[in-house]
Design an enzyme around this catalytic site. Structure first.
Site: not given
Length: 332
Positions: A40, A43, A130, A175, A195
């Site tokens: 999408r 850039l 997940k 990332r 965590t």
């Protein structure tokens, strides 16, 4: 990769970390006729075109997986599809539930429909740990997407197109990395946020993930869910490997987060076999002539595959050595 050599590919989400690594791997090892990079963000496409020096084998397509007509047009003449596009942030999903549903579920169905309409040979979708016994909306949408891809083989039983899924956990070098954060905080002399000190994770690099997906694309029959056999690490060991002797503090498990990654749950054990460097979760019901893979070894009835119960572990020194070669670091 002989079966894939000289073929045409389409990668949804092709300008993300995984997509770019996959593009580079295919260009180097498969001499593709064409790679359509579908995403999408103009850039990111501009940046990726520069990264690959406007390689003439690359075809850049602006489009969203929510747009079935655009996908159908983009897949004309395509042999293989890797579906990597998804919305992924757990906390964002809880506040934008239907947007995640539209992209991760309805978008996946659009990919399936466009592939069948164009007679694509094989499609592999990327899953996530997940999706195994999900405790958050993101995981729930990915579990549905996994089921859609397996089920799609029934609808295409008398056609050429086949669908499979690859599932792995957090990726080193993608990332959203925790490693650069640890390094920057250590440079500033600040404490590292942990965590939960009991937390464990699987370890796979971006390069390993790409190779595993391409190998799965080559060997798949349709209906399989492939899971790599990879080592685990402890989050405290990772912190020590990144920033030796840096102080740490616990911040608590975030909503929707698990202490340990889980990629195969005990309920799936009857469908699981081990083959060399991977586990294969076979389809529960088949109508397209699926056969168990050659050399398959059944797993115990109570089998599960989670990062805390793994039989392969990385210590601090091994982590430190591996971190030197993974670039940005670990997605956390």
């Amino acid at each position: 990769m002989a079966a894939l050599y000289g073929s045409s590919f389409l990668i949804t989400g092709g300008t993300g970390s995984f997509g770019r690594e996959l593009v580079g791997y295919l260009l180097e090892h498969c001499d593709p006729r064409r790679i359509s990079v579908y995403s999408r963000d103009e850039l990111k496409q501009f940046e990726a075109r520069n990264q690959f020096h406007d390689d003439p084998r690359l075809h850049w397509v602006i489009g969203d997986v929510r747009d079935r007509d655009r996908l159908r047009s983009a897949m004309r003449g395509v042999d293989y599809v890797v579906h990597a596009a998804a919305l992924k942030q757990v906390d964002t999903a809880e506040r934008n539930a239907f947007e995640f549903t539209r992209t991760n579920i309805l978008g996946s169905q659009n990919v399936i429909d466009a592939a069948v309409d164009n007679g694509v040979r094989k499609v592999v979708a990327l899953s996530t740990d997940k999706a195994c016994r999900p405790v958050n909306l993101y995981g729930g949408t990915k579990l549905v997407a996994d089921k859609l891809f397996v089920s799609a083989n029934h609808a295409a039983a008398y056609q050429e197109t086949r669908f499979s899924v690859v599932r792995y956990g957090n990726v080193l070098g993608s990332r959203g990395s925790v490693v650069p954060l640890f390094r920057e905080l250590a440079r500033q002399g600040r404490s590292l946020p942990i965590t939960d000190k009991r937390m464990t994770r699987f370890w796979i690099t971006l390069d390993q993930a790409v190779r595993f997906v391409v190998e799965s694309l080559e060997i798949m029959q349709g209906g399989e869910l492939y899971v790599p056999r990879i080592p685990s690490m402890r989050i405290l060991d990772l912190a020590e490997a990144v920033a030796p002797a840096a102080p740490t503090h616990e911040i608590g498990v975030r909503p929707g987060e698990k202490l340990h990654e889980e990629m195969i749950c005990p309920d799936d054990a009857p469908l699981v076999v081990r083959v060399a460097d991977r586990y294969v979760v076979g389809p529960a019901v088949t109508s397209w002539g699926y056969l168990p893979p050659a050399g398959a070894e059944p797993v115990p009835d109570s089998f599960s595959y989670s990062s805390d119960g793994n039989d392969q572990w990385l210590d601090v020194e091994q982590l430190r050595a591996l971190l030197a070669g993974v670039g940005p670091g670990a997605k956390g």
